[in-house]
Motif scaffolding. Structure first.
Motif, mmCIF file in Angstrom:
data_model
loop_
_atom_site.group_PDB
_atom_site.id
_atom_site.type_symbol
_atom_site.label_atom_id
_atom_site.label_comp_id
_atom_site.label_asym_id
_atom_site.label_seq_id
_atom_site.Cartn_x
_atom_site.Cartn_y
_atom_site.Cartn_z
ATOM 1 N N MET A 146 4.805 -1.922 10.631
ATOM 2 C CA MET A 146 3.641 -1.542 9.829
ATOM 3 C C MET A 146 3.619 -0.024 9.790
ATOM 4 O O MET A 146 3.412 0.618 10.820
ATOM 5 C CB MET A 146 2.348 -2.080 10.458
ATOM 6 N N TRP A 147 3.807 0.533 8.588
ATOM 7 C CA TRP A 147 3.959 1.978 8.516
ATOM 8 C C TRP A 147 3.617 2.534 7.140
ATOM 9 O O TRP A 147 3.507 1.797 6.162
ATOM 10 C CB TRP A 147 5.395 2.358 8.867
ATOM 11 N N TYR A 148 3.439 3.856 7.114
ATOM 12 C CA TYR A 148 3.286 4.584 5.861
ATOM 13 C C TYR A 148 4.626 5.231 5.538
ATOM 14 O O TYR A 148 5.199 5.944 6.369
ATOM 15 C CB TYR A 148 2.213 5.662 5.989
ATOM 16 N N GLY A 149 5.110 4.979 4.322
ATOM 17 C CA GLY A 149 6.382 5.544 3.899
ATOM 18 C C GLY A 149 6.202 6.831 3.121
ATOM 19 O O GLY A 149 5.138 7.455 3.143
ATOM 20 N N SER A 150 7.235 7.226 2.419
ATOM 21 C CA SER A 150 7.206 8.471 1.660
ATOM 22 C C SER A 150 6.245 8.362 0.477
ATOM 23 O O SER A 150 5.981 7.272 -0.031
ATOM 24 C CB SER A 150 8.613 8.819 1.170
ATOM 25 N N PRO A 151 5.695 9.497 0.028
ATOM 26 C CA PRO A 151 4.721 9.493 -1.070
ATOM 27 C C PRO A 151 5.291 8.929 -2.372
ATOM 28 O O PRO A 151 6.399 9.261 -2.776
ATOM 29 C CB PRO A 151 4.363 10.978 -1.216
ATOM 30 N N GLU A 152 4.509 8.068 -3.001
ATOM 31 C CA GLU A 152 4.894 7.437 -4.266
ATOM 32 C C GLU A 152 3.656 6.749 -4.826
ATOM 33 O O GLU A 152 2.638 6.620 -4.144
ATOM 34 C CB GLU A 152 6.021 6.428 -4.027
ATOM 35 N N LEU A 153 3.725 6.315 -6.055
ATOM 36 C CA LEU A 153 2.686 5.458 -6.611
ATOM 37 C C LEU A 153 3.062 4.019 -6.269
ATOM 38 O O LEU A 153 4.160 3.577 -6.627
ATOM 39 C CB LEU A 153 2.593 5.631 -8.127
ATOM 40 N N PRO A 154 2.205 3.284 -5.563
ATOM 41 C CA PRO A 154 2.567 1.922 -5.139
ATOM 42 C C PRO A 154 3.051 1.039 -6.280
ATOM 43 O O PRO A 154 3.956 0.216 -6.095
ATOM 44 C CB PRO A 154 1.262 1.394 -4.531
ATOM 45 N N GLU A 155 2.457 1.200 -7.461
ATOM 46 C CA GLU A 155 2.835 0.343 -8.587
ATOM 47 C C GLU A 155 4.241 0.620 -9.110
ATOM 48 O O GLU A 155 4.743 -0.108 -9.963
ATOM 49 C CB GLU A 155 1.821 0.483 -9.721
#
Length: 229
Positions: A146-155
């Protein structure tokens, strides 16, 4: 020229002034970079490497009678089951943004966060998961990262991107949460939640926001407002 039309065409200084002010305001907002909020304060920089969630407080499986589209994935798959989760997260992820954000992943799926965790550090999330042979969502929290990845728009995240982010998280040394913590979260969540549709699911999630992330009460109450038909 007819006097009535002459008056109508005469410039109104008050209106022109207001339009000019609005134009300058919009110009200022357009020039504002994604690193600033509306108060012109710099936003904290998002991590460039995978960062795990800090804890799991609540986990409840759900099944819907009517499926909905998972708009937090490029493929937009249909969702009919999954888990409602309450996560403890680093404060860097709790700042609202209107641009790229660190995407929340659980296992091999993009989780949909209902709130930011502002003021509480707690995020309510919906994680889709197909049903297993036992009739329960087949997401093994004991082995899932369970983690936060690199910045992006989820869609814009697709299956290939999920696997790339998962590989990066593993390479960064992230490991699943402790089994004791998972067990406590499951006990707090309780039995399988059977709901009619996406709206009912959102309402359940909103109640969790009220319970675990009360500083975002206004957001939760928006989901709980009765629908006008």
């Amino acid at each position: 020229m007819n006097e009535r039309f002459a008056v109508m065409l005469k410039p109104n200084k008050t209106i022109l002034g207001a339009c000019a002010l609005l134009g300058l305001t919009l110009l200022g907002l357009g020039a504002m970079g994604p690193w600033q909020d509306l108060n012109n304060e710099p936003l904290p920089e998002q991590p460039s490497v995978a960062l795990g969630v800090q804890g799991l407080l609540f986990a409840r499986p759900f099944v819907l009678e009517k499926s909905y589209r998972h708009n937090w994935r490029l493929e937009r798959p249909q969702v009919k089951s999954g888990l409602l989760l309450v996560l403890e997260v680093d404060e860097v992820f709790s700042v609202p943004r209107n641009t790229l954000e660190s995407v929340l992943y659980i296992g091999d799926e993009v989780a949909e966060r209902l709130n930011w965790g502002t003021g509480s550090g707690r995020v309510v999330a919906i994680c889709p998961a197909a049903l297993g042979a036992d009739g329960l969502p087949a997401l093994d929290l004991l082995s899932a990262l369970m983690w936060y990845g690199s910045p992006e728009l989820p869609e814009r995240v697709d299956a290939a991107r999920v696997q790339s982010e998962l590989a990066a998280a593993s390479a960064a040394g992230l490991v699943p949460l402790a089994s004791e913590q998972i067990q406590i979260a499951r006990e707090a969540g309780g039995a399988l939640l059977q709901l009619a549709d996406r709206t009912a699911l959102e309402r359940e999630a909103a109640r969790l926001v009220l319970r675990f992330a009360s500083p975002e009460r206004d957001l939760a109450e928006g989901f709980l407002t009765p629908l006008v038909r």
